[in-house]
Design a protein around this motif. Structure first.
Motif, short mmCIF file in Angstrom:
data_model
loop_
_atom_site.label_atom_id
_atom_site.label_comp_id
_atom_site.label_asym_id
_atom_site.label_seq_id
_atom_site.Cartn_x
_atom_site.Cartn_y
_atom_site.Cartn_z
N PRO A 174 0.84 -1.28 -0.02
CA PRO A 174 0.05 0.09 0.02
C PRO A 174 0.91 1.17 0.12
CG PRO A 174 0.10 -1.02 2.22
CD PRO A 174 0.73 -1.98 1.28
N GLY A 175 0.31 2.18 -0.63
CA GLY A 175 1.23 3.30 -0.92
C GLY A 175 2.38 3.60 -1.88
N ARG A 176 2.74 2.39 -2.37
CA ARG A 176 3.63 2.20 -3.30
C ARG A 176 3.00 2.58 -4.71
NH1 ARG A 176 8.28 -2.48 -4.66
NH2 ARG A 176 9.00 -1.73 -6.40
N VAL A 177 3.64 3.50 -5.46
CA VAL A 177 3.17 3.65 -6.89
C VAL A 177 3.86 2.80 -7.88
CG1 VAL A 177 2.97 5.71 -8.44
CG2 VAL A 177 2.85 6.18 -6.15
N TYR A 178 2.99 2.44 -8.50
CA TYR A 178 3.66 1.60 -9.60
C TYR A 178 3.16 2.14 -11.19
CZ TYR A 178 4.56 -2.54 -6.32
OH TYR A 178 4.98 -3.13 -5.44
N THR A 179 4.04 2.34 -11.79
CA THR A 179 3.83 2.72 -13.16
C THR A 179 3.01 1.72 -13.89
OG1 THR A 179 5.94 1.80 -14.38
CG2 THR A 179 5.93 4.10 -13.48
N ARG A 180 2.43 1.88 -15.03
CA ARG A 180 1.56 0.82 -15.91
C ARG A 180 2.67 -0.20 -16.40
NH1 ARG A 180 -0.89 5.81 -16.25
NH2 ARG A 180 -3.14 5.59 -16.44
N THR A 219 -5.50 6.27 -8.69
CA THR A 219 -4.69 6.49 -9.90
C THR A 219 -3.79 7.65 -9.60
OG1 THR A 219 -6.58 6.05 -11.36
CG2 THR A 219 -5.16 7.76 -12.33
N VAL A 220 -2.54 7.50 -9.82
CA VAL A 220 -1.66 8.60 -9.74
C VAL A 220 -1.53 9.21 -11.08
CG1 VAL A 220 0.71 9.09 -8.71
CG2 VAL A 220 -0.64 7.37 -7.84
N TYR A 221 -2.03 10.17 -11.43
CA TYR A 221 -1.96 10.91 -12.91
C TYR A 221 -0.91 10.98 -13.46
CZ TYR A 221 -7.21 11.07 -11.90
OH TYR A 221 -8.47 10.93 -11.49
N GLY A 222 -0.63 10.64 -14.55
CA GLY A 222 0.68 10.80 -15.35
C GLY A 222 1.64 9.67 -14.91
N ILE A 223 1.44 8.70 -14.17
CA ILE A 223 2.37 7.95 -13.33
C ILE A 223 1.73 6.33 -13.65
CG2 ILE A 223 3.92 7.00 -11.56
CD1 ILE A 223 3.98 9.68 -10.73
N GLY A 224 0.73 6.19 -12.79
CA GLY A 224 0.09 4.89 -12.83
C GLY A 224 -0.97 4.58 -11.61
N TYR A 225 -0.66 3.52 -10.61
CA TYR A 225 -1.79 3.18 -9.64
C TYR A 225 -1.05 2.96 -8.38
CZ TYR A 225 -4.56 2.87 -13.79
OH TYR A 225 -5.31 3.11 -14.95
#
Length: 232
Positions: A174-180, A219-225
């Motif tokens: 949780p909290g970690r941002v993954y790119t597509r 959604t982390v806009y411009g990056i991923g989820y």
């Protein structure tokens, strides 16, 4: 290793024959079907590990076959189409297809893609790395890595293997941002020939199944989820 069973459903005899011959040479056990209704009957009787499914078939097209399949757990699906339309591919992915190939295709590439999907299915018992390897709890959502199940408020969610792997990866971190691109690599594997739109489609499907808890996948806009951290 146990022989893998592949059902090839296509209304063109030459294509059925060519695919069947190529897959048998690679050690697969193969059955064929000439239309959608026969594909459904064979799927029930043959219990394949993998389905190579033509979209345009008589009696029931490929999309209808996917909708009517009764037991799809652990079943890999490669769809064949004469079109190269993103709408067709999106529909197929929404219905649970793993990959697409547009006719005409190279038979060697088809065999490679079938092998890739089968390998990914063989790895589902070892999902994306989890901190404790057992269970993650996020609000009312509980994901069991070993059992490959996810429960929301005590209700078991019906997830495809890819949906579970994607949800598991996000919830266990949780909290970690993954790119597509990260998610494609970790969940689908480097050999996957599809694009990042596949990730978006699976996230949409997961959110729909989570219902009111859809906000957990952000959604982390411009990056991923990312999965929402507790207390944020």
């Amino acid at each position: 290793m146990e022989e893998k069973r592949v059902l090839v459903a296509d209304d063109e005899p030459s294509i059925r024959s060519a695919i069947s011959y190529a897959l048998k040479r690679e050690g697969f056990v193969v059955e064929t079907a000439a239309d959608g209704e026969e594909a459904l009957q064979q799927a029930d009787a043959f219990r394949p590990d993998m389905l190579v499914l033509d979209v345009m078939m008589p009696k029931a097209n490929g999309y209808e076959v996917l909708r009517r399949l009764e037991n799809r757990k652990g079943l890999g699906i490669l769809m064949l189409t004469v079109k190269n339309d993103i709408v067709d591919k999106v529909l197929g992915l929404e219905l649970g297809a793993d990959d697409f190939m547009t006719k005409p295709f190279d038979i060697r590439e088809l065999v490679a893609r079938v092998k890739s999907i089968v390998r990914r299915l063989d790895k589902v018992e070892d999902p994306a790395p989890a901190p404790d390897g057992k269970k993650a709890v996020l609000g009312q959502l509980t994901v069991h890595a070993a059992k490959r199940t996810a429960e929301l408020s005590g209700r078991l969610l019906e997830l495809t293997p890819k949906e579970f792997d994607l949800l598991s990866l996000l919830v266990f971190h949780p909290g970690r941002v993954y790119t597509r691109e990260d998610l494609l690599d970790l969940v689908w594997g480097m050999e996957y020939a599809g694009g990042t739109r596949t990730v978006d489609i699976h996230i949409q499907r997961l959110r729909k199944k989570l219902g009111d808890a859809h906000y957990m996948l952000q959604t982390v806009y411009g990056i991923g989820y990312k999965a929402l951290e507790e207390g944020t």
